[in-house]
Design a protein around this motif. Structure first.
Motif, PDB file in Angstrom:
ATOM      1  N   GLU A 145       0.831  -1.207   0.000  1.00 15.74           N
ATOM      2  CA  GLU A 145       0.000   0.000   0.000  1.00 15.74           C
ATOM      3  C   GLU A 145       0.866   1.259   0.000  1.00 15.74           C
ATOM      4  N   SER A 146       2.016   1.208   0.663  1.00 18.36           N
ATOM      5  CA  SER A 146       2.907   2.369   0.689  1.00 18.36           C
ATOM      6  C   SER A 146       3.542   2.617  -0.678  1.00 18.36           C
ATOM      7  N   LEU A 147       3.677   1.572  -1.489  1.00 15.47           N
ATOM      8  CA  LEU A 147       4.308   1.704  -2.807  1.00 15.47           C
ATOM      9  C   LEU A 147       3.307   1.983  -3.926  1.00 15.47           C
ATOM     10  N   ALA A 148       2.182   1.291  -3.905  1.00 12.88           N
ATOM     11  CA  ALA A 148       1.262   1.365  -5.046  1.00 12.88           C
ATOM     12  C   ALA A 148      -0.116   1.911  -4.702  1.00 12.88           C
ATOM     13  N   GLY A 149      -0.392   2.129  -3.439  1.00 11.44           N
ATOM     14  CA  GLY A 149      -1.675   2.678  -3.057  1.00 11.44           C
ATOM     15  C   GLY A 149      -2.697   1.624  -2.665  1.00 11.44           C
ATOM     16  N   LYS A 150      -3.731   2.057  -1.965  1.00 12.26           N
ATOM     17  CA  LYS A 150      -4.729   1.134  -1.415  1.00 12.26           C
ATOM     18  C   LYS A 150      -5.583   0.486  -2.505  1.00 12.26           C
ATOM     19  N   ARG A 151      -5.912   1.226  -3.565  1.00 13.33           N
ATOM     20  CA  ARG A 151      -6.778   0.665  -4.607  1.00 13.33           C
ATOM     21  C   ARG A 151      -6.062  -0.457  -5.358  1.00 13.33           C
ATOM     22  N   VAL A 152      -4.801  -0.250  -5.717  1.00 14.37           N
ATOM     23  CA  VAL A 152      -4.031  -1.289  -6.400  1.00 14.37           C
ATOM     24  C   VAL A 152      -3.927  -2.527  -5.507  1.00 14.37           C
ATOM     25  N   TYR A 153      -3.661  -2.306  -4.228  1.00 11.72           N
ATOM     26  CA  TYR A 153      -3.558  -3.451  -3.324  1.00 11.72           C
ATOM     27  C   TYR A 153      -4.889  -4.194  -3.245  1.00 11.72           C
ATOM     28  N   LYS A 154      -5.977  -3.452  -3.122  1.00 12.15           N
ATOM     29  CA  LYS A 154      -7.280  -4.096  -2.930  1.00 12.15           C
ATOM     30  C   LYS A 154      -7.709  -4.909  -4.143  1.00 12.15           C
ATOM     31  N   VAL A 155      -7.447  -4.397  -5.346  1.00 14.27           N
ATOM     32  CA  VAL A 155      -7.880  -5.081  -6.568  1.00 14.27           C
ATOM     33  C   VAL A 155      -6.933  -6.216  -6.953  1.00 14.27           C
TER      34      VAL A 155
END
Length: 439
Positions: A145-155
């Motif tokens: 999440e710190s590298l790519a953001g919460k949306r990228v992590y969630k999907v």
């Protein structure tokens, strides 16, 4: 008189077989004892009713792996290595997305344009990590999440991590994911596509070749013989007790999962040491192998990112190794990781097949039960070591309380994840160590 072996190896997976192969070639008297009816461990094979042979659990290796091709060449079988491009994809939000090339990524509209860029740049950010211990205290979620953001992590990542690690999804440290991304990012060809390698006839054939080489060098390999306990003699072991009697040796190597080793040593060593082995947690795997009349798709590795599906991936093996090698049929593996306490673990084979096929039909509505020629369900209780935060601080080393006994397992190859390539590497390394002690 009882024969006393130079080295007794417990476990006939690739670590144990490689160690035995190296030691036997050095002229040492070696005995391998495997509890299963066949060698190979998680890379073991089975036969369908008409003799078509296949791994119980899906296998390939990466084109940048070193130790598998090195061993294959040493056995004189390098002509049996096949390197092929792989087609990967993701099932998300009711549809399949191709994710084999950078252009596929740009078409992945489940993410915004900015998030697609962030996902694409992730591999470069990952490569900047040179000291993995700097991220070992973080969970995969915290790091990605710190590298790519919460949306990228969630999907992209959250469904896979939850499917892969089940109840331990939030406990696994970032190093596991870092190593995966570094490895996958370095297997691309000049067009950005991924290339993987396979051994003709499967990894079981390679394991059988190793057994033959061990025997030709004067070693012994026994299958279907469970090791029950060890026999201690002060600071050393003098033998191990099997279902068939005692086996004596000068040096001993134990390669099964750590809980199995802890059980073998019960009553012969301190409880404190055994608890160190039991501190490492594992997940089981249920793998449904389907032999089909028709192909499900043209994708080899389909990650299942849609919540509510009971498997982490659909691996259509014959989109990698051709159907002609399986009498024209199509082979698919459905993989599910789970804690053995999960109610699904206790399903009968038929209950699990019905359960899995129902979900598979949601993904491939045209699929009919008549497509299934044959199937098998395989279970491994200790399929995946769980590398929690600061894993390096508690994972056991190779030494045991006995001076002539060592352990080498898939839980100890950290920071790498389990795999045949690293099993071979570890087998060679521990064999050199034992040979030096016997010199």
């Amino acid at each position: 008189m009882e024969q006393v072996y130079d080295v007794v190896v417990v476990g006939g997976g690739f670590t144990g077989l490689t160690a035995a192969y190296v030691l036997a070639k050095r002229g040492l008297k070696v005995r391998v004892i495997e509890g299963d009816t066949d060698v190979g461990g998680l890379a073991g094979t089975f036969e369908f009713s008409d003799g078509v042979k296949l791994e119980k659990f899906y296998h390939h290796w990466f084109n940048n792996d070193v130790y598998v091709p090195e061993l294959v060449k040493e056995l004189g079988m390098e002509g049996d290595i096949v390197t092929l491009p792989s087609k990967t994809g993701m099932y998300f939000n009711g549809r399949m997305w191709k994710l084999s090339t950078p252009m596929d990524l740009m078409r992945f509209t489940a993410l915004s344009f900015v998030d697609r860029i962030r996902l694409g740049l992730l591999v470069f950010q990952v490569r900047r990590v040179k000291d993995w211990k700097q991220i070992e205290h973080l969970s995969i979620r915290e790091w990605l999440e710190s590298l790519a953001g919460k949306r990228v992590y969630k999907v992209v990542w959250e469904p896979l991590i939850e499917s892969k690690f089940s109840v331990y999804a939030e406990a696994v440290n970032a190093v596991w994911m870092w190593k995966k991304l570094v490895l996958r990012g370095s297997t691309r060809n000049d067009k950005g596509g991924e290339e993987l390698a396979y051994f003709k006839g499967g990894f079981g054939r390679l394991a059988d070749a190793m057994v033959s080489a061990i025997r030709q060098a004067g070693g012994e390999v026994t299958v279907g013989e469970k090791v029950l306990s060890v026999k201690a003699d002060g600071k050393n072991l003098s033998g191990i007790q099997t279902q068939s009697g005692e086996v004596q040796g000068k040096q001993f190597l134990f390669t099964p999962a750590l809980p199995i080793i802890a059980d073998i040593f019960k009553g012969s060593t301190t409880e404190e040491w055994r608890q160190r082995l039991l501190r490492v947690r594992y997940l089981g795997n249920m793998c449904l192998v389907l032999r089909l009349k028709r192909s499900l798709s043209d994708t080899y590795w389909l990650n299942v990112n849609d919540p509510g599906f009971p498997f982490v991936g659909v691996i259509e093996h014959t989109n990698f190794d051709v159907p002609e090698n399986y009498k024209g049929s199509h082979i698919a593996f459905l993989s599910r990781y789970l804690a053995v306490e999960d109610p699904v673990w206790s399903f009968t084979d038929e209950e699990y097949v019905d359960f899995a096929l129902g979900h598979l039909k949601r993904m491939f509505p045209e699929m009919e039960p008549s497509w299934v020629i044959e199937h098998r369900v395989w279970r491994s209780e200790y399929a995946q070591p769980v590398t929690e935060r600061n894993y390096s601080s508690y994972v056991p080393g190779r030494d045991t309380p006995f001076e002539n006994a060592f352990i080498s397992t898939m839980a100890q190859i950290y920071p790498e994840d389990r795999g045949t390539n690293y099993a071979i590497r570890e087998g060679r390394d521990i064999a050199r160590h034992i040979a030096d002690l016997l010199a």
